[in-house]
Design an enzyme around this catalytic site. Structure first.
Site, mmCIF file in Angstrom:
data_model
loop_
_atom_site.group_PDB
_atom_site.id
_atom_site.type_symbol
_atom_site.label_atom_id
_atom_site.label_comp_id
_atom_site.label_asym_id
_atom_site.label_seq_id
_atom_site.Cartn_x
_atom_site.Cartn_y
_atom_site.Cartn_z
ATOM 1 N N CYS A 1 0.848 -1.191 0.000
ATOM 2 C CA CYS A 1 0.000 0.000 0.000
ATOM 3 C C CYS A 1 0.887 1.246 0.000
ATOM 4 O O CYS A 1 2.003 1.236 0.501
ATOM 5 C CB CYS A 1 -0.907 0.004 1.231
ATOM 6 S SG CYS A 1 -2.045 1.427 1.269
ATOM 7 N N ASP B 1 0.455 3.788 1.720
ATOM 8 C CA ASP B 1 0.398 4.385 3.061
ATOM 9 C C ASP B 1 1.801 4.730 3.595
ATOM 10 O O ASP B 1 2.695 3.884 3.582
ATOM 11 C CB ASP B 1 -0.295 3.387 4.008
ATOM 12 C CG ASP B 1 -0.682 4.022 5.327
ATOM 13 O OD1 ASP B 1 0.209 4.525 6.042
ATOM 14 O OD2 ASP B 1 -1.884 4.008 5.652
ATOM 15 N N ARG C 1 2.879 4.988 6.442
ATOM 16 C CA ARG C 1 3.289 4.280 7.657
ATOM 17 C C ARG C 1 3.846 2.890 7.382
ATOM 18 O O ARG C 1 4.188 2.162 8.310
ATOM 19 C CB ARG C 1 2.094 4.169 8.622
ATOM 20 C CG ARG C 1 1.579 5.511 9.091
ATOM 21 C CD ARG C 1 0.207 5.395 9.713
ATOM 22 N NE ARG C 1 -0.817 5.017 8.728
ATOM 23 C CZ ARG C 1 -2.106 4.872 9.007
ATOM 24 N NH1 ARG C 1 -2.525 5.059 10.246
ATOM 25 N NH2 ARG C 1 -2.973 4.543 8.069
ATOM 26 N N HIS D 1 -1.944 -3.946 5.007
ATOM 27 C CA HIS D 1 -1.680 -3.532 6.383
ATOM 28 C C HIS D 1 -3.007 -3.305 7.111
ATOM 29 O O HIS D 1 -4.025 -2.994 6.481
ATOM 30 C CB HIS D 1 -0.817 -2.267 6.428
ATOM 31 C CG HIS D 1 -1.483 -1.057 5.865
ATOM 32 N ND1 HIS D 1 -2.114 -0.124 6.653
ATOM 33 C CD2 HIS D 1 -1.646 -0.629 4.584
ATOM 34 C CE1 HIS D 1 -2.607 0.842 5.886
ATOM 35 N NE2 HIS D 1 -2.351 0.557 4.618
ATOM 36 N N CYS E 1 -6.150 -0.134 6.911
ATOM 37 C CA CYS E 1 -5.912 0.517 5.612
ATOM 38 C C CYS E 1 -7.094 1.445 5.252
ATOM 39 O O CYS E 1 -8.245 1.012 5.233
ATOM 40 C CB CYS E 1 -5.726 -0.536 4.531
ATOM 41 S SG CYS E 1 -5.385 0.169 2.897
HETATM 42 CO CO CO Z 1 -3.389 1.258 3.030
#
Ligand code: CO
Length: 227
Positions: free
Chosen positions: A43, A45, A47, A99, A102
């Protein structure tokens, strides 16, 4: 107000110098070739920093990231990455990594409108719809994470079914597809056991991985209660 993002350039210079001090010749060595063993499809993302969380250096991990780690059969971007990694770099592992928590998956679950990305997240809604009956039996606060995991397994299945991976297996190239999920709350990866090394093993691995998710989230449910 500065517009040059000076801090990032300072960080970069420090990182480049530190890396070179730790292993002299590191960057000139990378000029010659990249020989990663792994393709990471994760992803976008912020993080979930791919290299950092598996402790791999530049040159060791080929990376593709998009919203909600989706592998779509018509996505030339992702397919090109898989093709280059498989045929040219000869990676031995393709790892689909979702993750917990999400945002893309949560939007898909709750039909939240985001904008253009709705069209992309539609692929995760397809996953939700496929597993709707079971998802409704999962505790509401766990439902996003359950769908995050189902999404990983479904996208790993998609990766297995690409012509690229199919052709690689056909010619007996060593290539394993994996499905993992990363816990935002503890920084740890979990193997979802969607581990596939050949075309013949694909559907068995898929069904086992889906069942493992079901057992984990709805341990009291008798299998026949779900379609
Ligand atoms: Co995500």
């Amino acid at each position: 107000m500065t517009t040059e993002l000076k801090e990032l350039f300072e960080n970069n210079l420090r990182w480049a110098r530190d890396t070179e001090t730790r292993s002299p010749g590191f960057f000139t060595g990378l000029l010659k070739q990249q020989a990663p063993q792994y393709l990471w499809i994760g992803c976008a993302d912020s993080r979930v920093p791919a290299n950092d969380l598996v402790g791999l250096l530049p040159g060791e991990l080929f990376v593709h990231r998009n919203v909600a780690n989706v592998v779509v059969h018509s996505d030339l971007n992702c397919l090109s990455v898989i093709q280059y990694a498989t045929d040219m770099l000869k990676v031995k592992h393709i790892i689909i990594v979702g993750h917990s928590g999400c945002g893309g998956v949560a939007a898909a679950l709750h039909d939240t409108r985001i904008g253009l990305a709705d069209n992309w997240i539609r692929h995760v809604q397809d996953v939700r719809n496929r597993h709707q009956a079971w998802l409704e039996m999962v505790d509401e606060e766990q439902r996003v994470n359950a769908l995050c995991e189902l999404n990983v397994v479904e996208q790993a299945l998609n990766a297995c079914q690409t012509t690229i991976v199919q052709d690689a297996w056909q010619r007996k190239q060593e290539l394993v597809v994996h499905g993992w999920v990363y816990g935002l709350h503890n920084g740890q990866l979990q193997d979802l056991r969607m581990t596939v090394a050949s075309a013949e093993d694909t559907m068995t691995a898929y069904e086992d991985a889906i069942n493992l998710i079901r057992v984990r989230y709805t341990p009291d449910l008798v299998p026949s209660e779900v379609d």
